[in-house]
Structures are given as C-alpha cells and as structure tokens.
Motif scaffolding. Structure first.
Motif, mmCIF file in Angstrom:
data_model
loop_
_atom_site.group_PDB
_atom_site.id
_atom_site.type_symbol
_atom_site.label_atom_id
_atom_site.label_comp_id
_atom_site.label_asym_id
_atom_site.label_seq_id
_atom_site.Cartn_x
_atom_site.Cartn_y
_atom_site.Cartn_z
ATOM 1 N N ALA A 191 0.836 -1.209 0.000
ATOM 2 C CA ALA A 191 0.000 0.000 0.000
ATOM 3 C C ALA A 191 0.867 1.255 0.000
ATOM 4 N N LEU A 192 1.895 1.270 0.825
ATOM 5 C CA LEU A 192 2.768 2.447 0.882
ATOM 6 C C LEU A 192 3.545 2.608 -0.419
ATOM 7 N N ASP A 193 3.997 1.491 -0.995
ATOM 8 C CA ASP A 193 4.718 1.559 -2.264
ATOM 9 C C ASP A 193 3.815 2.063 -3.388
ATOM 10 N N ALA A 194 2.509 1.811 -3.258
ATOM 11 C CA ALA A 194 1.553 2.283 -4.274
ATOM 12 C C ALA A 194 1.219 3.757 -4.100
ATOM 13 N N GLY A 195 1.793 4.386 -3.078
ATOM 14 C CA GLY A 195 1.591 5.820 -2.893
ATOM 15 C C GLY A 195 0.490 6.200 -1.937
ATOM 16 N N ILE A 196 -0.065 5.228 -1.208
ATOM 17 C CA ILE A 196 -1.116 5.553 -0.249
ATOM 18 C C ILE A 196 -0.516 6.357 0.894
ATOM 19 N N SER A 197 -1.171 7.442 1.229
ATOM 20 C CA SER A 197 -0.708 8.311 2.304
ATOM 21 C C SER A 197 -1.464 7.970 3.576
ATOM 22 N N ALA A 198 -0.760 7.405 4.539
ATOM 23 C CA ALA A 198 -1.350 7.088 5.840
ATOM 24 C C ALA A 198 -0.292 7.334 6.904
ATOM 25 N N ALA A 199 -0.682 7.981 7.973
ATOM 26 C CA ALA A 199 0.272 8.316 9.025
ATOM 27 C C ALA A 199 0.377 7.242 10.084
ATOM 28 N N TRP A 200 -0.617 6.328 10.118
ATOM 29 C CA TRP A 200 -0.696 5.380 11.228
ATOM 30 C C TRP A 200 -1.073 3.981 10.755
ATOM 31 N N VAL A 201 -0.665 3.005 11.563
ATOM 32 C CA VAL A 201 -1.111 1.620 11.444
ATOM 33 C C VAL A 201 -1.583 1.179 12.818
ATOM 34 N N THR A 202 -2.681 0.441 12.864
ATOM 35 C CA THR A 202 -3.148 -0.122 14.127
ATOM 36 C C THR A 202 -3.613 -1.554 13.909
ATOM 37 N N GLY A 203 -3.660 -2.319 14.989
ATOM 38 C CA GLY A 203 -4.072 -3.715 14.919
ATOM 39 C C GLY A 203 -4.146 -4.303 16.307
ATOM 40 N N ASP A 204 -4.636 -5.531 16.405
ATOM 41 C CA ASP A 204 -4.806 -6.149 17.718
ATOM 42 C C ASP A 204 -3.534 -6.860 18.164
ATOM 43 N N GLU A 205 -3.629 -7.626 19.261
ATOM 44 C CA GLU A 205 -2.450 -8.238 19.872
ATOM 45 C C GLU A 205 -1.694 -9.175 18.938
ATOM 46 N N ALA A 206 -2.418 -9.858 18.064
ATOM 47 C CA ALA A 206 -1.754 -10.807 17.167
ATOM 48 C C ALA A 206 -0.684 -10.113 16.331
ATOM 49 N N TYR A 207 -0.869 -8.837 16.086
ATOM 50 C CA TYR A 207 0.071 -8.068 15.267
ATOM 51 C C TYR A 207 0.970 -7.178 16.138
ATOM 52 N N GLY A 208 0.443 -6.659 17.227
ATOM 53 C CA GLY A 208 1.237 -5.818 18.108
ATOM 54 C C GLY A 208 2.349 -6.554 18.808
ATOM 55 N N GLN A 209 2.166 -7.864 19.029
ATOM 56 C CA GLN A 209 3.192 -8.641 19.724
ATOM 57 C C GLN A 209 4.381 -8.984 18.833
ATOM 58 N N THR A 310 0.002 14.008 20.460
ATOM 59 C CA THR A 310 -0.736 14.157 21.707
ATOM 60 C C THR A 310 -1.356 12.835 22.130
ATOM 61 N N LEU A 311 -1.737 12.768 23.397
ATOM 62 C CA LEU A 311 -2.472 11.604 23.888
ATOM 63 C C LEU A 311 -3.771 11.441 23.116
ATOM 64 N N ALA A 312 -4.452 12.536 22.827
ATOM 65 C CA ALA A 312 -5.730 12.467 22.102
ATOM 66 C C ALA A 312 -5.551 11.831 20.736
ATOM 67 N N GLU A 313 -4.425 12.084 20.076
ATOM 68 C CA GLU A 313 -4.188 11.494 18.758
ATOM 69 C C GLU A 313 -3.971 9.989 18.864
ATOM 70 N N LEU A 314 -3.224 9.550 19.871
ATOM 71 C CA LEU A 314 -3.030 8.107 20.058
ATOM 72 C C LEU A 314 -4.360 7.421 20.366
ATOM 73 N N VAL A 315 -5.198 8.073 21.163
ATOM 74 C CA VAL A 315 -6.518 7.514 21.475
ATOM 75 C C VAL A 315 -7.359 7.411 20.210
ATOM 76 N N ARG A 316 -7.298 8.432 19.366
ATOM 77 C CA ARG A 316 -8.055 8.398 18.107
ATOM 78 C C ARG A 316 -7.649 7.200 17.265
ATOM 79 N N VAL A 317 -6.362 6.968 17.131
ATOM 80 C CA VAL A 317 -5.883 5.856 16.311
ATOM 81 C C VAL A 317 -6.290 4.530 16.928
ATOM 82 N N ALA A 318 -6.148 4.393 18.251
ATOM 83 C CA ALA A 318 -6.551 3.155 18.923
ATOM 84 C C ALA A 318 -8.029 2.872 18.684
ATOM 85 N N GLY A 319 -8.861 3.920 18.739
ATOM 86 C CA GLY A 319 -10.295 3.732 18.520
ATOM 87 C C GLY A 319 -10.646 3.380 17.097
ATOM 88 N N THR A 320 -9.782 3.758 16.145
ATOM 89 C CA THR A 320 -10.046 3.471 14.729
ATOM 90 C C THR A 320 -9.962 1.982 14.417
#
Length: 437
Positions: A191-209, A310-320
């Motif tokens: 996705a990034l190589d295709a030029g998609i602009s995204a500032a964040w990635v999120t996922g559950d424990e299977a990926y965070g670990q 900010t903390l609010a930004e991290l919370v926003r991403v977690a909620g997404t």
C-alpha cells in the motif's frame, strides 16, 4: 427525486459505471468483463446467498457456468483488480489522519479440500473451528472505511509441506509459509509503495506482539498504535529493568488518567480513561493504557511515531481499529464476502477481491452522499445514508422493475433514518447523562 434528497440514482449508476471502467482493462475479453459486471451487481443485490448459482439466477443466466468460469478459469489478474480497488478507495475516502488497520477473519468451511482450511482458532467465532483464515488490510478516514487488500493464510504443517494437497487446491509454488504479521507487513508495504498516504497503522495483539512488524513500520516512518498483552515488558525512564505493562498501570497515580472518547459507537461516544507512559530510549515511544470506566478492565498498546503527538491522537488511532470489524460485518452481511462455495486458491482470491470492490463502491457512495461537513447537522435531521441502507436502495437503481416504486422506497428510507436518528439521540443522552428534554 425530491429536491435536496441525498439519494441520486443517476449519480449512483454513473459511479458504478466508473468502477467498471476502472477495472475493464483487466479483462482481455468482453465475456468475462460482462460477467464481472453481473457478478458485482449480484453482490450488491438483495440475493440471500451470494454464491455462483444464485448470482447467475439474479443475472438472468440459464446456468451458473459463466460465474464459475469467472472465478476459476477466465483470464484476469485478481491482484491487478485489487490494485484498482485500493486506488479507488483512496480516491473516494482520502482525508487527513488516514489509518491502515490489519486484522484477520475466519471463513467456516466443511471438509478439508479448500485452500488453507484446517481446524484453527479465529476470533470470528472465538473458538477452534474448521476455518480458512484471511488477513486483511483496511483504510479508514473520517469519510469512511474499506478493505483494500487480502491474503489467505496458509498453515505451515497441514498445507505448506504437502505438495499433493497444494497442487489440488491450485496453490502456486512461490507461495510459502508466512505468519499473519508477515502477511500484514506485506500488505502495508504494498500500500505504501503504491503511494497511499497514511500516518498510522493499528491492529490487535496478534500483530502488536510481533517485533518484526513494529520494526518494519518504524523503518518506513509510519507511526503505530498496536495492542499488546498485559504481560508485555517495557523499559521505564530509560532504566535497565523491564516492567510488565500491567505493573506499570498499577503504579500510576490517579492524576495520570484522562477521560477521552475512542470514537462514536452505535450508542454514543465510547469514553474510557486513558494514560500514557514514555518508554524506551526514543522520545516518541509510549505505552498507552485504556481503562474501562465501569469494569476497570485494562487494555495496552505499544505506540511509536516519527514526530511528537498528543495523547488524544493516540486515542483516536486506537479507537479506529474497530473500523475493520465494521468492514468485516458489512462485507459479510451486505456483499457476501463469506458466501462463496469455492475451494481453489485462485477462486478464493477472485471472489474476495470482487466482494471487497463491491464494499468499496458502497463506501464511496456513502461518502459522496454524506452532508457537507462544514455545515453541522440539525438535531432533527435523519442519519446519513449508511452502507446497508445504500445497498438496500440499489434494488431500485439497478433493478427498478423488480423493486417497489422509487417514491415508496425513498419514503421508507427516510422513515428508517429518521427513526434511527431519534434512537441515536436517546442513546447519546443516556450515555452522556444529559436530561431527555
């Protein structure tokens, strides 16, 4: 059509034509191109089970052969259509603060011949079942969300080392075992190589670990908010001792917790208590902790960003992160993501890709029909058109003779959305503790 009404059949037909024009060049012959169009229209229809037999009947075919050939033998590249789908979703949903979300979902299957199937655990059912498991990538912004890539997980022991079984299921020799986090990393990289602009990635424990996934994201300069287990050990204040995440949470003073919403749910803002703790040696690395305000249950996230946030930004991403769960639900209930009756590797990828494209089209229509964000909605306005509502209304757009009169269809759509708006306001007042008056 009533003036000012957000339902515009002519525009929706034009938008569907644009979808087909985007992928038309992927089909070398007119026959599979026409069948692909009929297949997509079938996925967008009200057909109860969206398999080849019922889609063929919906299309007016006399037998399911053309639909089956589209998935199995016709010459077209599902990955190329996936590329078109990914670009289409970004074109229609792009907005600041885009988030890429990784997760998996299971597809219950009988027997043992379907590519990748085995008895395995999936969160879809919360237990061990006979499943195929697909790892997916979603793209989410304030304008909407869509699934933009997919990988079929191939279990190592039961599939990767069995040449006969692989051959029967049509699995290419180049496909070797890859963990689910590795499949996620491949999709994010593509996705990034295709030029998609995204500032964040999120996922559950299977990926965070998975440390390799986190390192790969840091190498690309992409921030992440990834869930981890309570037993995850982190380094506090650049000290030498690693401390469990739940131990860190237990030591926090009451003043460390702040109330923030993780986004709007069906019944109002999803408020939790949040705290963040600087960890490691980098200046932008944190442990984010979420506490349920009623039960006290804790959830933990490892966070990294290339710049200060900010903390609010991290919370926003977690909620997404929950956006991908909503994508799975809509894809299965609205466009038949899990309705296929195919066993072959190629057929699975083709059906899944077309279902994802149908879902992306619905998301694009919803974004296009949404009210102007610069003009706040009035308290008595109906809710915006949702993906299920649009899919329901498409019966009048593409099959006008088989549906109820358009005026009546629109009347019921307006009534449903007004009723849903009233229920939502009631839920919000109850959640926020506001008076009902």
């Amino acid at each position: 059509m009533a003036a000012g009404h957000s339902v515009d059949p002519a525009r929706w037909r034009m938008m569907f034509g644009q979808v087909m024009a985007r992928i038309a060049g992927r089909f070398g012959r007119v026959e599979p191109r026409a069948t692909a169009r009929a297949y997509l229209l079938g996925l967008l229809s009200g057909v109860e089970r969206k398999n080849c037999w019922q889609l063929a009947e919906q299309a007016g075919h006399v037998r399911p052969g053309p639909m089956q050939r589209l998935l199995r033998y016709a010459r077209w590249d599902a990955d190329a259509v996936r590329d078109d789908l990914r670009a289409y979703a970004v074109d229609h949903l792009d907005a600041d603060g885009a988030v890429l979300i990784v997760d998996e979902t299971g597809f219950v299957k009988k027997g043992h011949a379907s590519a990748g199937v085995q008895r395995q655990y999936t969160g879809t059912a919360g237990r061990i079942e006979n499943f195929q498991v697909g790892v997916f990538l979603a793209y989410a912004t304030e304008r909407g969300r869509a699934l933009i890539d997919r990988r079929l997980y191939l279990p190592e022991q039961s599939w990767c080392t069995d040449p006969g079984r692989r051959r029967e299921a049509g699995i290419p020799e180049a496909v070797q075992f890859a963990t689910k986090p590795r499949l996620a990393a491949e999709m994010i990289t593509a996705a990034l190589d295709a030029g998609i602009s995204a500032a964040w990635v999120t996922g559950d424990e299977a990926y965070g670990q998975d440390p390799h996934l986190r390192l790969a994201l840091e190498a690309r300069g992409i921030g992440y908010v990834l869930a981890v287990a309570c037993s995850t050990r982190v380094r506090i204040n650049q000290g030498r001792t690693l401390v469990r995440a739940d131990t860190v949470a237990g030591r926090l003073p009451a003043t460390a917790w702040q109330r923030h919403s993780a986004g709007h749910g069906a019944k109002g803002p999803r408020h939790y208590d949040w705290a963040w703790v600087h960890i490691g040696t980098g200046s932008h690395r944190h442990l984010l902790i979420r506490r349920n305000r009623t039960t006290g249950e804790l959830a933990f996230y490892l966070c990294w960003s290339p710049t200060a946030v900010t903390l609010a930004e991290l919370v926003r991403v977690a909620g997404t992160r929950w956006s991908i769960e909503e994508c799975f639900q809509a894809a299965k209930s609205q466009v038949g993501l899990d309705h296929y009756q195919v066993r072959h590797w190629t057929s699975w990828h083709r059906h899944i890709t077309l279902a994802m494209l149908a879902l992306a089209f619905l998301a694009a229509v919803a974004a296009d029909a949404a009210p102007d964000r610069h003009h706040p909605a009035r308290s008595n306005d109906p809710i915006s058109l949702t993906v299920p509502e649009i899919r329901h209304l498409l019966a009048a757009v593409f099959h006008p003779l088989a549906a109820m009169p358009t005026a009546r269809l629109l009347h019921w759509s307006a009534w449903r959305r007004q009723h849903q708006a009233t229920a939502r306001r009631s839920h919000y007042r109850r959640r926020l503790g506001e008076p009902a008056g």
